[in-house]
Design a protein around this motif. Structure first.
Motif, PDB file in Angstrom:
ATOM      1  N   PRO A 366       0.839  -1.198   0.000  1.00 38.63           N
ATOM      2  CA  PRO A 366       0.000   0.000   0.000  1.00 38.63           C
ATOM      3  C   PRO A 366       0.877   1.251   0.000  1.00 38.63           C
ATOM      4  O   PRO A 366       2.070   1.200   0.330  1.00 38.63           O
ATOM      5  CB  PRO A 366      -0.785  -0.121   1.308  1.00 38.63           C
ATOM      6  N   LYS A 367       0.290   2.383  -0.326  1.00 36.81           N
ATOM      7  CA  LYS A 367       1.050   3.631  -0.342  1.00 36.81           C
ATOM      8  C   LYS A 367       1.495   4.011   1.059  1.00 36.81           C
ATOM      9  O   LYS A 367       2.613   4.488   1.257  1.00 36.81           O
ATOM     10  CB  LYS A 367       0.199   4.755  -0.954  1.00 36.81           C
ATOM     11  N   GLU A 368       0.609   3.805   2.029  1.00 41.59           N
ATOM     12  CA  GLU A 368       0.930   4.148   3.415  1.00 41.59           C
ATOM     13  C   GLU A 368       1.562   2.929   4.089  1.00 41.59           C
ATOM     14  O   GLU A 368       0.867   1.980   4.443  1.00 41.59           O
ATOM     15  CB  GLU A 368      -0.329   4.590   4.165  1.00 41.59           C
ATOM     16  N   LEU A 369       2.880   2.950   4.240  1.00 44.29           N
ATOM     17  CA  LEU A 369       3.603   1.782   4.727  1.00 44.29           C
ATOM     18  C   LEU A 369       4.923   2.233   5.357  1.00 44.29           C
ATOM     19  O   LEU A 369       5.544   3.191   4.902  1.00 44.29           O
ATOM     20  CB  LEU A 369       3.894   0.834   3.552  1.00 44.29           C
ATOM     21  N   ILE A 370       5.325   1.559   6.430  1.00 44.45           N
ATOM     22  CA  ILE A 370       6.671   1.711   6.988  1.00 44.45           C
ATOM     23  C   ILE A 370       7.456   0.450   6.653  1.00 44.45           C
ATOM     24  O   ILE A 370       6.930  -0.660   6.758  1.00 44.45           O
ATOM     25  CB  ILE A 370       6.627   1.903   8.517  1.00 44.45           C
ATOM     26  N   VAL A 371       8.711   0.620   6.252  1.00 46.05           N
ATOM     27  CA  VAL A 371       9.562  -0.520   5.904  1.00 46.05           C
ATOM     28  C   VAL A 371      10.858  -0.440   6.708  1.00 46.05           C
ATOM     29  O   VAL A 371      11.443   0.642   6.863  1.00 46.05           O
ATOM     30  CB  VAL A 371       9.890  -0.543   4.395  1.00 46.05           C
ATOM     31  N   THR A 372      11.270  -1.576   7.237  1.00 43.53           N
ATOM     32  CA  THR A 372      12.595  -1.707   7.844  1.00 43.53           C
ATOM     33  C   THR A 372      13.328  -2.836   7.129  1.00 43.53           C
ATOM     34  O   THR A 372      12.697  -3.740   6.583  1.00 43.53           O
ATOM     35  CB  THR A 372      12.506  -2.004   9.353  1.00 43.53           C
ATOM     36  N   ASN A 373      14.653  -2.787   7.149  1.00 44.22           N
ATOM     37  CA  ASN A 373      15.430  -3.784   6.395  1.00 44.22           C
ATOM     38  C   ASN A 373      16.649  -4.221   7.179  1.00 44.22           C
ATOM     39  O   ASN A 373      17.482  -3.405   7.564  1.00 44.22           O
ATOM     40  CB  ASN A 373      15.857  -3.204   5.046  1.00 44.22           C
ATOM     41  N   GLU A 374      16.748  -5.523   7.436  1.00 42.72           N
ATOM     42  CA  GLU A 374      17.946  -6.099   8.038  1.00 42.72           C
ATOM     43  C   GLU A 374      18.320  -7.370   7.279  1.00 42.72           C
ATOM     44  O   GLU A 374      18.411  -8.446   7.836  1.00 42.72           O
ATOM     45  CB  GLU A 374      17.715  -6.397   9.526  1.00 42.72           C
ATOM     46  N   SER A 375      18.514  -7.184   5.987  1.00 42.70           N
ATOM     47  CA  SER A 375      19.014  -8.246   5.121  1.00 42.70           C
ATOM     48  C   SER A 375      20.218  -7.683   4.386  1.00 42.70           C
ATOM     49  O   SER A 375      20.146  -7.333   3.197  1.00 42.70           O
ATOM     50  CB  SER A 375      17.925  -8.709   4.147  1.00 42.70           C
ATOM     51  N   PRO A 376      21.360  -7.537   5.084  1.00 42.00           N
ATOM     52  CA  PRO A 376      22.461  -6.716   4.558  1.00 42.00           C
ATOM     53  C   PRO A 376      23.043  -7.184   3.240  1.00 42.00           C
ATOM     54  O   PRO A 376      23.490  -6.358   2.443  1.00 42.00           O
ATOM     55  CB  PRO A 376      23.502  -6.766   5.688  1.00 42.00           C
ATOM     56  N   SER A 377      23.045  -8.492   2.982  1.00 46.67           N
ATOM     57  CA  SER A 377      23.637  -8.951   1.726  1.00 46.67           C
ATOM     58  C   SER A 377      22.745  -8.644   0.527  1.00 46.67           C
ATOM     59  O   SER A 377      23.188  -8.779  -0.620  1.00 46.67           O
ATOM     60  CB  SER A 377      23.920 -10.459   1.793  1.00 46.67           C
ATOM     61  N   ASN A 378      21.507  -8.232   0.782  1.00 43.18           N
ATOM     62  CA  ASN A 378      20.565  -7.980  -0.314  1.00 43.18           C
ATOM     63  C   ASN A 378      20.155  -6.513  -0.414  1.00 43.18           C
ATOM     64  O   ASN A 378      19.155  -6.187  -1.052  1.00 43.18           O
ATOM     65  CB  ASN A 378      19.311  -8.844  -0.120  1.00 43.18           C
ATOM     66  N   THR A 379      20.937  -5.630   0.192  1.00 44.83           N
ATOM     67  CA  THR A 379      20.556  -4.217   0.254  1.00 44.83           C
ATOM     68  C   THR A 379      20.438  -3.585  -1.129  1.00 44.83           C
ATOM     69  O   THR A 379      19.520  -2.799  -1.385  1.00 44.83           O
ATOM     70  CB  THR A 379      21.573  -3.435   1.106  1.00 44.83           C
ATOM     71  N   ALA A 380      21.342  -3.892  -2.034  1.00 42.02           N
ATOM     72  CA  ALA A 380      21.308  -3.270  -3.360  1.00 42.02           C
ATOM     73  C   ALA A 380      20.014  -3.596  -4.089  1.00 42.02           C
ATOM     74  O   ALA A 380      19.381  -2.716  -4.691  1.00 42.02           O
ATOM     75  CB  ALA A 380      22.522  -3.713  -4.177  1.00 42.02           C
ATOM     76  N   ASP A 381      19.591  -4.860  -4.046  1.00 37.66           N
ATOM     77  CA  ASP A 381      18.341  -5.242  -4.700  1.00 37.66           C
ATOM     78  C   ASP A 381      17.143  -4.610  -4.004  1.00 37.66           C
ATOM     79  O   ASP A 381      16.160  -4.213  -4.652  1.00 37.66           O
ATOM     80  CB  ASP A 381      18.196  -6.769  -4.705  1.00 37.66           C
TER      81      ASP A 381
END
Length: 536
Positions: A366-381
């Motif tokens: 959805p347009k209204e969304l918060i995202v966090t990321n802790e997959s360091p080997s896949n950051t570029a993608d």
């Protein structure tokens, strides 16, 4: 007469700090007994999760949160995420119980020995009150320290027998300023350098995002006025500039030589709200392109002092942008093609590549969304597919220490409930990262937080295998992770959990999780192909 506890809780009410995130221990129960109904207590199963949840909650609400951990043992468990909170510049008031004052001389069992030294250097201030009556005043000083720029965590060690002592006085609430503006002469010098530059480039950091919408808008206006490309600083923990803007160039690589190469042909590098720079790993080269100068704006005197190159101005990033805008000359705003390529089209071959996973998630978000990321080997993608164009939409750790994003996602979701915006939180995890703070799933379930964990499972520490190639260190043990049943782990804490393999099934599971509005875990096997650690 009122007790120390009553005066303290009245003070916290006046300050608007009524949330405590904790894991209770015997030295904290005197603080927690008869817990007031107008306060919220968020319980986590381990202190690393406690601090991570509080960090996300504080960032989401833009206000301090009380953290309560168990004497020295619990504080030790909390240290990894306390380090991250410090680098995230999150204003947390960390509290830990201390043994009874009458026994401190003999250092009995569960004494927090050298209590103010243990959390250093990852707190701005650490204190154990000299007497019980100083506890409320210590909270007020801790609050003032936490919110002043650079904001960050502070620590109080609180003997368990202080709370029932009587007090003959209240502690008056006082205010302190939280932002500092630029020194006028330095501001003019910086503006003159920008106006004189032939081909300037901007590097924005997380400080802009922390300030909020006003600084975000000022950052856009500043970039458009000088018509300069905008890079994100390396390992940027918040999105400081819309990533769909024509002037957005991407995130800088975190190594000396490659970073300098990205900025070639620019004669002035303007860093606003970021360190100079977060380098890792070591790849030699020139700190700056040939003939280039650098100027930095940071709210942190320590970051200014340790910058390896350039001139620094200590100031709030938003106040600098607002003060500098009238002094900056407009440059010809010629139509430019976007500096970034369009998102790649992924293959749907099984097992899925990370790019395909992120494309499927993005297509169903959805347009209204918060995202966090802790997959360091896949950051570029991840960055190729998710391009954030709204403030307060993306969060990650400033430290590189795993175990922050899972609990922080819970805190962010709780902040969404408190502020009434109610955006879901998508937390992208590697299967290795997932193991560091998986207890936070329990808190998410119990608090009915709308968090969706998508776990990319390649049964290895992919980022470490990339480092092994870079550092020419073959046959490193402990880099494979077979036998992890993440679905069962998630179900054990009460979350909805499912294993999917195709993009169609992933899309359906993700849409179901968005509709569910509770806590979900989706596990996706991915290819083991290594990424490119340096060039993004």
């Amino acid at each position: 007469m009122p007790t120390v506890k009553e005066v303290t809780f009245n003070l916290l009410r006046k300050l608007g700090i009524t949330t405590v995130v904790g894991n209770p221990g015997s030295t904290e129960e005197t603080f927690l007994k008869n817990f007031p109904e107008d306060f919220d207590y968020v319980m986590a199963l381990q202190e690393a999760s406690v601090v991570g949840i509080a960090d996300g909650l504080s960032q989401g609400l833009r206000k301090p949160v009380i953290v309560n951990v168990h004497t020295g043992a619990g504080l030790g468990n909390a240290m990894g995420n306390l380090l991250t909170a410090y680098l995230n510049k999150t204003p947390l008031i960390i509290t830990a119980g201390q043994q009874t004052r009458e026994m401190l001389l003999m250092e009995p069992f569960l004494t927090n020995i050298d209590s103010t030294q243990l959390p250093k250097p990852w707190v701005k201030w650490a204190y154990q009150p000299a007497r019980a009556e100083d506890v409320p005043g210590a909270f007020l000083r801790a609050y003032a320290m936490a919110i002043q720029e650079p904001a960050g965590p502070v620590f109080l060690s609180l003997p368990l027998d202080d709370w029932d002592k009587e007090m003959s006085f209240e502690v008056p609430v006082r205010s302190v300023s939280t932002r500092k503006g630029p020194e006028p002469d330095c501001l003019k010098t910086f503006a003159d350098k920008i106006n004189a530059a032939r081909n300037p480039v901007l590097v924005y950091g997380g400080d802009i995002a922390r300030i909020g919408q006003t600084a975000w808008s000022s950052g856009i206006a500043f970039a458009e006025k000088i018509n300069a490309p905008v890079w994100e600083a390396p390992f940027c923990e918040r999105t400081p500039f819309p990533e769909t803007h024509a002037l957005y160039a991407g995130e800088l690589p975190a190594a000396i030589g490659p970073l300098s190469d990205k900025l070639a042909n620019h004669d002035l590098i303007v860093v606003i709200g970021a360190p100079v720079f977060r380098y890792y790993p070591y790849v030699p080269g020139s700190y700056l392109p040939n003939g280039a100068q650098l100027i930095q704006v940071t709210d942190d005197p320590d970051e200014a002092a340790k910058a390896i190159v350039g001139d620094s101005l200590v100031s709030d990033a938003g106040l600098f942008l607002d003060a500098a805008l009238p002094l900056i000359k407009s440059r010809a705003n010629q139509a430019k093609a976007p500096l970034r390529l369009a998102p790649k089209t992924p293959s749907h071959e099984l097992p899925l590549a990370p790019l395909a996973v992120f494309a499927a998630l993005k297509a169903n978000s959805p347009k209204e969304l918060i995202v966090t990321n802790e997959s360091p080997s896949n950051t570029a993608d991840f960055q190729d597919q998710f391009r954030f164009d709204q403030p307060d939409s993306f969060y990650t750790f400033a430290s590189g220490g795993l175990g922050w994003n899972m609990p922080a996602s819970v805190g962010l979701a709780l902040a969404e409930k408190k502020n009434g915006r109610n955006r879901p939180v998508l937390c992208v995890m590697g299967d290795g990262s997932y193991q560091y703070s998986l207890q936070s799933v329990y808190t998410a379930v119990q608090q009915k937080a709308h968090v969706i964990y998508v776990v990319l499972q390649n049964e290895e520490y992919g980022i470490l295998k990339e480092f092994a190639v870079l550092e020419e260190t073959p046959n490193v043990p402990g880099l494979d992770l077979p036998g992890l049943d993440i679905v069962s782990l998630a179900k054990g804490y009460g979350a909805n959990a499912i294993h999917v393999e195709t993009t169609d099934d992933l899309g359906k599971a993700y849409c179901n999780a968005l509709e569910f509005k509770g806590t979900s875990v989706i596990v996706v096997p991915i290819t083991k192909k290594l990424g490119n650690l340096i060039q993004k």
